[in-house]
Design a protein around this motif. Structure first.
Motif, PDB file in Angstrom:
ATOM      1  N   ASP A   5       0.830  -1.204   0.000  1.00 40.75           N
ATOM      2  CA  ASP A   5       0.000   0.000   0.000  1.00 40.75           C
ATOM      3  C   ASP A   5       0.872   1.265   0.000  1.00 40.75           C
ATOM      4  N   GLY A   6       0.577   2.183  -0.921  1.00 42.40           N
ATOM      5  CA  GLY A   6       1.329   3.432  -1.009  1.00 42.40           C
ATOM      6  C   GLY A   6       2.620   3.326  -1.801  1.00 42.40           C
ATOM      7  N   ALA A   7       2.860   2.174  -2.438  1.00 41.93           N
ATOM      8  CA  ALA A   7       4.123   1.964  -3.151  1.00 41.93           C
ATOM      9  C   ALA A   7       4.285   2.939  -4.304  1.00 41.93           C
ATOM     10  N   ALA A   8       3.213   3.206  -5.039  1.00 41.48           N
ATOM     11  CA  ALA A   8       3.312   4.075  -6.216  1.00 41.48           C
ATOM     12  C   ALA A   8       3.765   5.479  -5.823  1.00 41.48           C
ATOM     13  N   MET A   9       3.177   6.031  -4.780  1.00 40.63           N
ATOM     14  CA  MET A   9       3.562   7.376  -4.356  1.00 40.63           C
ATOM     15  C   MET A   9       4.998   7.395  -3.842  1.00 40.63           C
ATOM     16  N   GLN A  10       5.385   6.358  -3.122  1.00 40.11           N
ATOM     17  CA  GLN A  10       6.772   6.282  -2.649  1.00 40.11           C
ATOM     18  C   GLN A  10       7.752   6.221  -3.819  1.00 40.11           C
ATOM     19  N   ALA A  11       7.381   5.474  -4.871  1.00 36.40           N
ATOM     20  CA  ALA A  11       8.244   5.369  -6.045  1.00 36.40           C
ATOM     21  C   ALA A  11       8.331   6.705  -6.777  1.00 36.40           C
ATOM     22  N   VAL A  12       7.221   7.431  -6.837  1.00 38.27           N
ATOM     23  CA  VAL A  12       7.230   8.753  -7.465  1.00 38.27           C
ATOM     24  C   VAL A  12       8.150   9.699  -6.694  1.00 38.27           C
ATOM     25  N   ILE A  13       8.018   9.699  -5.366  1.00 36.33           N
ATOM     26  CA  ILE A  13       8.864  10.560  -4.537  1.00 36.33           C
ATOM     27  C   ILE A  13      10.336  10.192  -4.714  1.00 36.33           C
ATOM     28  N   GLY A  14      10.625   8.895  -4.745  1.00 43.12           N
ATOM     29  CA  GLY A  14      12.000   8.453  -4.940  1.00 43.12           C
ATOM     30  C   GLY A  14      12.550   8.896  -6.281  1.00 43.12           C
ATOM     31  N   THR A  15      11.740   8.790  -7.338  1.00 43.69           N
ATOM     32  CA  THR A  15      12.178   9.200  -8.677  1.00 43.69           C
ATOM     33  C   THR A  15      12.455  10.693  -8.735  1.00 43.69           C
ATOM     34  N   ILE A  16      11.561  11.480  -8.166  1.00 42.94           N
ATOM     35  CA  ILE A  16      11.755  12.933  -8.146  1.00 42.94           C
ATOM     36  C   ILE A  16      13.004  13.283  -7.354  1.00 42.94           C
ATOM     37  N   SER A  17      13.233  12.583  -6.258  1.00 42.20           N
ATOM     38  CA  SER A  17      14.415  12.855  -5.425  1.00 42.20           C
ATOM     39  C   SER A  17      15.704  12.560  -6.189  1.00 42.20           C
ATOM     40  N   VAL A  18      15.731  11.447  -6.915  1.00 42.45           N
ATOM     41  CA  VAL A  18      16.919  11.109  -7.704  1.00 42.45           C
ATOM     42  C   VAL A  18      17.139  12.148  -8.795  1.00 42.45           C
ATOM     43  N   PHE A  19      16.074  12.541  -9.472  1.00 44.91           N
ATOM     44  CA  PHE A  19      16.189  13.559 -10.523  1.00 44.91           C
ATOM     45  C   PHE A  19      16.775  14.849  -9.968  1.00 44.91           C
ATOM     46  N   GLY A  20      16.224  15.318  -8.840  1.00 41.86           N
ATOM     47  CA  GLY A  20      16.710  16.556  -8.238  1.00 41.86           C
ATOM     48  C   GLY A  20      18.142  16.455  -7.779  1.00 41.86           C
ATOM     49  N   ALA A  21      18.498  15.314  -7.165  1.00 39.41           N
ATOM     50  CA  ALA A  21      19.863  15.139  -6.663  1.00 39.41           C
ATOM     51  C   ALA A  21      20.871  15.106  -7.801  1.00 39.41           C
ATOM     52  N   VAL A  22      20.542  14.395  -8.885  1.00 36.96           N
ATOM     53  CA  VAL A  22      21.471  14.313 -10.018  1.00 36.96           C
ATOM     54  C   VAL A  22      21.607  15.666 -10.699  1.00 36.96           C
ATOM     55  N   LEU A  23      20.496  16.372 -10.849  1.00 37.51           N
ATOM     56  CA  LEU A  23      20.556  17.702 -11.465  1.00 37.51           C
ATOM     57  C   LEU A  23      21.429  18.643 -10.638  1.00 37.51           C
ATOM     58  N   LEU A  24      21.260  18.621  -9.317  1.00 34.42           N
ATOM     59  CA  LEU A  24      22.070  19.467  -8.443  1.00 34.42           C
ATOM     60  C   LEU A  24      23.544  19.083  -8.544  1.00 34.42           C
ATOM     61  N   ALA A  25      23.828  17.779  -8.496  1.00 37.57           N
ATOM     62  CA  ALA A  25      25.218  17.328  -8.573  1.00 37.57           C
ATOM     63  C   ALA A  25      25.843  17.677  -9.912  1.00 37.57           C
ATOM     64  N   TYR A  26      25.068  17.568 -10.980  1.00 44.97           N
ATOM     65  CA  TYR A  26      25.593  17.881 -12.314  1.00 44.97           C
ATOM     66  C   TYR A  26      25.902  19.371 -12.440  1.00 44.97           C
ATOM     67  N   LYS A  27      24.974  20.208 -12.027  1.00 41.76           N
ATOM     68  CA  LYS A  27      25.170  21.661 -12.152  1.00 41.76           C
ATOM     69  C   LYS A  27      26.282  22.143 -11.231  1.00 41.76           C
ATOM     70  N   ALA A  28      26.487  21.451 -10.111  1.00 45.13           N
ATOM     71  CA  ALA A  28      27.549  21.843  -9.184  1.00 45.13           C
ATOM     72  C   ALA A  28      28.915  21.325  -9.636  1.00 45.13           C
ATOM     73  N   GLY A  29      28.926  20.486 -10.664  1.00 44.92           N
ATOM     74  CA  GLY A  29      30.190  19.951 -11.155  1.00 44.92           C
ATOM     75  C   GLY A  29      30.683  18.734 -10.409  1.00 44.92           C
TER      76      GLY A  29
END
Length: 298
Positions: free
Chosen positions: A164-188
């Motif tokens: 129960d709630g797996a889909a929302m957890q997966a969405v949050i995890g995906t968004i978190s990875v996207f944001g973290a990679v974007l931040l790491a990439y832009k920061a060099g």
């Protein structure tokens, strides 16, 4: 467009002796530097530059190469809008599939059949786009819509019958990875170069071979195959899959940056959206699998 995704191969914004021209463009917001690896420098590497065909195109002062006219060049806004379109359509069709294709005992077989059919057609459309020389917006949008149907049913099954709630957890995890990679990439902190590209592609090929072997054992031997997608090993391989998806996101960001820096035509933003959508779907599915394994064992 040369692929920075684990499944498909597509023509890249930059090509340098068979690699995406990772040494040719600025990264992490740094100033652009004209080098011999510039994929749009048609006067230096004409065969490698698919956009330097028009001798009457305006000459870019920074790169010294024919580029698309300024009004038709790809911008970050174009990439954002196209990506929002593909992801938005995917989310809408996923929500409709979740609502209209029940996964109760009486209907799950029918819903599964529709989902698998949609997933297979989406895969075929993705392959067709991957081998096309130019972006086809209807094809990309059709891919996103059908992929949404597949994800909607799979997410509903996992959420309602396993965790129960797996889909929302997966969405949050995906968004978190996207944001973290974007931040790491832009920061060099992430440097996308040839070594990075080669390592990630080798790891992805090995990962896909193992998954294919596991699938064959599941089909012909039954059960969980070799156990690579279930139990403790499934969690380990799920984490590896997420890390690979994060690496492909970084390469997607690099390709977008190259395309904008080198004046790629606006229609190339559809290919950027296509690549980002596939990568995010990959990461979401790995998160969903991990959550299903962990909560399903509780």
């Amino acid at each position: 467009m040369r692929s920075s995704n684990p499944v498909f191969s597509r023509r890249g914004f930059s090509r340098d002796n068979g690699y995406a021209g990772f040494n040719a463009a600025p990264q992490a917001g740094g100033p652009a530097v004209a080098t011999q690896g510039n994929p749009y420098a048609g006067q230096q590497q004409a065969p490698a530059n698919p956009y330097a065909q028009n001798p009457y195109a305006p000459q870019d002062q920074q790169y010294g190469a024919p580029q698309a006219p300024a009004a038709t060049r790809m911008t970050m806004d174009d990439v954002i809008m196209r990506t929002a379109s593909t992801l938005g359509l995917l989310v809408v069709t996923a929500a409709l599939a979740w609502a209209l294709l029940p996964v109760d005992d009486a209907n799950i077989s029918k819903s599964y059949g529709i989902a698998i059919g949609a997933g297979l057609v989406a895969m075929v459309l993705g392959l067709v786009q991957a081998f096309k020389r130019k972006a086809s917006p209807p094809l990309i949008l059709a891919y996103a819509a059908l992929e949404g149907v597949f994800l909607g049913v799979v997410s509903s099954v996992v959420d309602n019958r396993i965790a129960d709630g797996a889909a929302m957890q997966a969405v949050i995890g995906t968004i978190s990875v996207f944001g973290a990679v974007l931040l790491a990439y832009k920061a060099g902190w992430i440097r996308v170069n040839r070594r990075f590209y080669g390592f990630v592609m080798a790891a992805a090929v090995g990962f896909l071979i193992l998954m294919a072997v596991n699938l064959l054992f599941m089909v012909f031997g039954g059960g969980d195959g070799l156990g690579f997608r279930s139990g403790p090993l499934g969690v380990v391989f799920g984490v590896i899959g997420i890390l690979l998806g994060a690496a492909f996101l970084a390469m997607d960001f690099k390709q977008v940056e190259d395309g904008i820096a080198y004046g790629a035509p606006r229609e190339e933003s559809w290919l950027a959206a296509f690549g980002l959508t596939m990568t995010l779907v990959w990461i979401y599915m790995e998160f969903l699998r991990i959550i299903a394994i962990l909560q399903g064992n509780d």
